[in-house]
Structure formats: C-alpha cells, structure tokens
Design a protein around this motif. Structure first.
Motif, short mmCIF file in Angstrom:
data_model
loop_
_atom_site.label_atom_id
_atom_site.label_comp_id
_atom_site.label_asym_id
_atom_site.label_seq_id
_atom_site.Cartn_x
_atom_site.Cartn_y
_atom_site.Cartn_z
N GLY A 24 0.78 -1.23 0.00
CA GLY A 24 0.00 0.00 0.00
C GLY A 24 0.81 1.27 0.00
O GLY A 24 0.26 2.36 0.23
N MET A 25 2.12 1.19 -0.26
CA MET A 25 2.96 2.39 -0.26
C MET A 25 3.11 2.93 -1.68
O MET A 25 3.07 2.18 -2.65
CB MET A 25 4.34 2.07 0.32
CG MET A 25 4.30 1.47 1.71
SD MET A 25 5.96 1.08 2.34
CE MET A 25 5.54 -0.07 3.68
N ALA A 26 3.31 4.24 -1.80
CA ALA A 26 3.62 4.88 -3.07
C ALA A 26 5.13 4.92 -3.20
O ALA A 26 5.81 5.51 -2.36
CB ALA A 26 3.03 6.29 -3.12
N VAL A 27 5.67 4.29 -4.23
CA VAL A 27 7.12 4.08 -4.32
C VAL A 27 7.67 4.62 -5.63
O VAL A 27 7.17 4.32 -6.71
CB VAL A 27 7.47 2.58 -4.21
CG1 VAL A 27 8.99 2.39 -4.17
CG2 VAL A 27 6.83 1.96 -2.97
N ASP A 28 8.74 5.43 -5.53
CA ASP A 28 9.52 5.87 -6.67
C ASP A 28 10.87 5.18 -6.62
O ASP A 28 11.32 4.76 -5.55
CB ASP A 28 9.72 7.39 -6.66
CG ASP A 28 8.40 8.14 -6.77
OD1 ASP A 28 7.44 7.57 -7.31
OD2 ASP A 28 8.34 9.29 -6.30
N GLU A 176 0.12 13.13 -4.48
CA GLU A 176 1.50 13.00 -4.03
C GLU A 176 1.65 11.97 -2.92
O GLU A 176 2.61 11.20 -2.89
CB GLU A 176 2.03 14.36 -3.54
CG GLU A 176 3.45 14.28 -3.00
CD GLU A 176 3.97 15.62 -2.55
OE1 GLU A 176 4.77 15.67 -1.61
OE2 GLU A 176 3.57 16.65 -3.14
N ARG A 177 0.68 11.93 -1.99
CA ARG A 177 0.83 11.07 -0.82
C ARG A 177 0.41 9.62 -1.08
O ARG A 177 0.91 8.71 -0.44
CB ARG A 177 -0.02 11.61 0.35
CG ARG A 177 0.27 13.03 0.77
CD ARG A 177 1.73 13.28 1.04
NE ARG A 177 2.27 12.39 2.06
CZ ARG A 177 3.57 12.11 2.18
NH1 ARG A 177 4.44 12.62 1.33
NH2 ARG A 177 3.99 11.31 3.13
N VAL A 178 -0.50 9.41 -2.02
CA VAL A 178 -1.07 8.07 -2.21
C VAL A 178 -0.56 7.38 -3.47
O VAL A 178 -0.42 6.16 -3.49
CB VAL A 178 -2.61 8.13 -2.23
CG1 VAL A 178 -3.22 6.74 -2.39
CG2 VAL A 178 -3.14 8.79 -0.95
#
Length: 231
Positions: A24-28, A176-178
C-alpha cells in the motif's frame, strides 16, 4: 506513505518497489545517486531506502545531503556488508536504520513502516469520523461495525483525509501522498477514487468536496484503542 528506493541493481530495486507497493505504499525508484538526489530534493518522501554503493553521488553523500537539508525523511541504508564497523559508519552519517543484504523482505517492510511513523506526526491507533473507523496498523475499515473492503488507493485516500482531522486536502496532495511519480497530474484518478470510496462508505456521506480546494472529512478524529480483532 511515500517511499524512494535508490538502488543501482535494477532487478533488486524493482523487486523492492513492487513489494512495498503491494503493502500500500507509493514508491519511486532511482538507479543512480544523482537521480536519487534530484528526486529527494523535489519530493517530500517519508522514507528513503538507500544503497550505500551507488554510481554518481554515493549513498553516503546522498544520506548526508538529506540529513543536512533538514528534511523529515527517514533513511534506511542497505549494504552488502553487515559487520559492526560498517553499520556504525552508516548510522554516523545520519541514517536512521541499517539493513544488510541479503535481507528478509518482511523485515524490510517492518523497518520501513517503523521509520514512516517517525517521519510524520504520530498517527493515532484508529482514525475515526462518525461511525467510520480506519485502523492503519491492521489496514481495516469498519462502518457501524461492518467491514468495508477498499482497494489500496481508496484506503490511502481515506487514511490521508481522516488524518487531516477536518482540514482540507487538495487533489494534488492526495496524488503526491497516495500515488507515485508515474501518476499523471492532470488525470481524474483522484476524483474517480473519491467517488468510488464514497459509494463504498455509503450514506450518510462523510467526505465533503470543497470547490476549488479539495476534500475534507468534518469531525475526523481518533480513538485511543484499536478495534478488537475479530474471531
């Protein structure tokens, strides 16, 4: 939670990113120290998963730059060496945690989550609004005692809105957060996600649209104890 993985071994970096996204994390991802520095400069990440041995700007240099810049980002250093002297050196640079390769992925997830909690103001055990309860630790949502199944993005949006405690959250901030850097800033994905989230939560609605500004959940707060585990 927004995470940046800086690792020059592309298969490992992509594997870490895929695993964290499943959580469930947003990852770059960045494969070069200079690229990692640029991303960390323009985006506020909760956690950086940072390899020490990078081409271009080294992991040590990048860690030092992030720490001296005063960012709230927490840093988990990865290294092929797990001896005590190497761990001490990495932590002395300002890293918050240290993990030697090879590592067990569940341990990486647990460490990233722990650092994420330290990167932002403490999140209460359960976020609430009216009869809606969201438990970040167990990743569950209940309304009136009934379990509501949400997608990862729907859960993330609801978590951000409830954590804002009634403040307006813009579509840009939700994006940005999700989501991650691959999200199109001109897309309607936030609006569509909020729409499906409202349908799943049912009536009466708890998410208000503030025209021209974003969304908010009036009366959002917290309770001290999480809901007991269901049998």
């Amino acid at each position: 939670m927004r995470v940046l993985v800086v690792e020059d071994e592309a298969p490992l970096a992509e594997a870490i990113a895929r695993g964290l996204r499943r959580e469930g994390m947003a990852v770059d991802v960045a494969f070069h120290g200079d690229d990692g520095h640029e991303k960390a400069t323009v985006t506020r990440y909760d956690v950086l998963v940072l390899d020490r041995d990078l081409p271009g700007m080294s992991g040590d240099e990048l860690c030092r730059e992030v720490v001296t810049s005063g960012q709230l980002s927490r840093i988990l250093m990865l290294t092929a060496s797990g001896d005590v002297a190497d761990r001490v050196e990495g932590l002395s640079l300002g890293a918050d945690d240290y993990l030697a390769k090879p590592f067990a992925f569940p341990e990486l997830v647990a460490r990233v989550r722990a650092l994420g909690r330290r990167a932002t103001p403490a999140t209460p055990p359960v976020l609430t609004a009216d009869d809606v309860e969201l438990d970040p630790a167990r990743r569950t949502v209940h309304r009136g005692g009934a379990t509501i199944e949400l997608t990862r993005k729907e859960f993330g949006v609801l978590e951000v809105l409830l954590a804002a405690e009634g403040a307006v959250v813009s579509s840009e901030e939700l994006l940005e957060r999700v989501w991650d850097e691959n999200a199109d800033p001109f897309t309607t994905t936030v609006r569509v996600t909020v729409m499906t989230l409202r349908k799943k939560l049912g009536e009466p609605g708890i998410i208000d649209t503030v025209v021209g500004s974003g969304y908010r959940v009036p009366g959002a707060g917290s309770v001290a104890e999480p809901r007991p585990l269901e049998a």
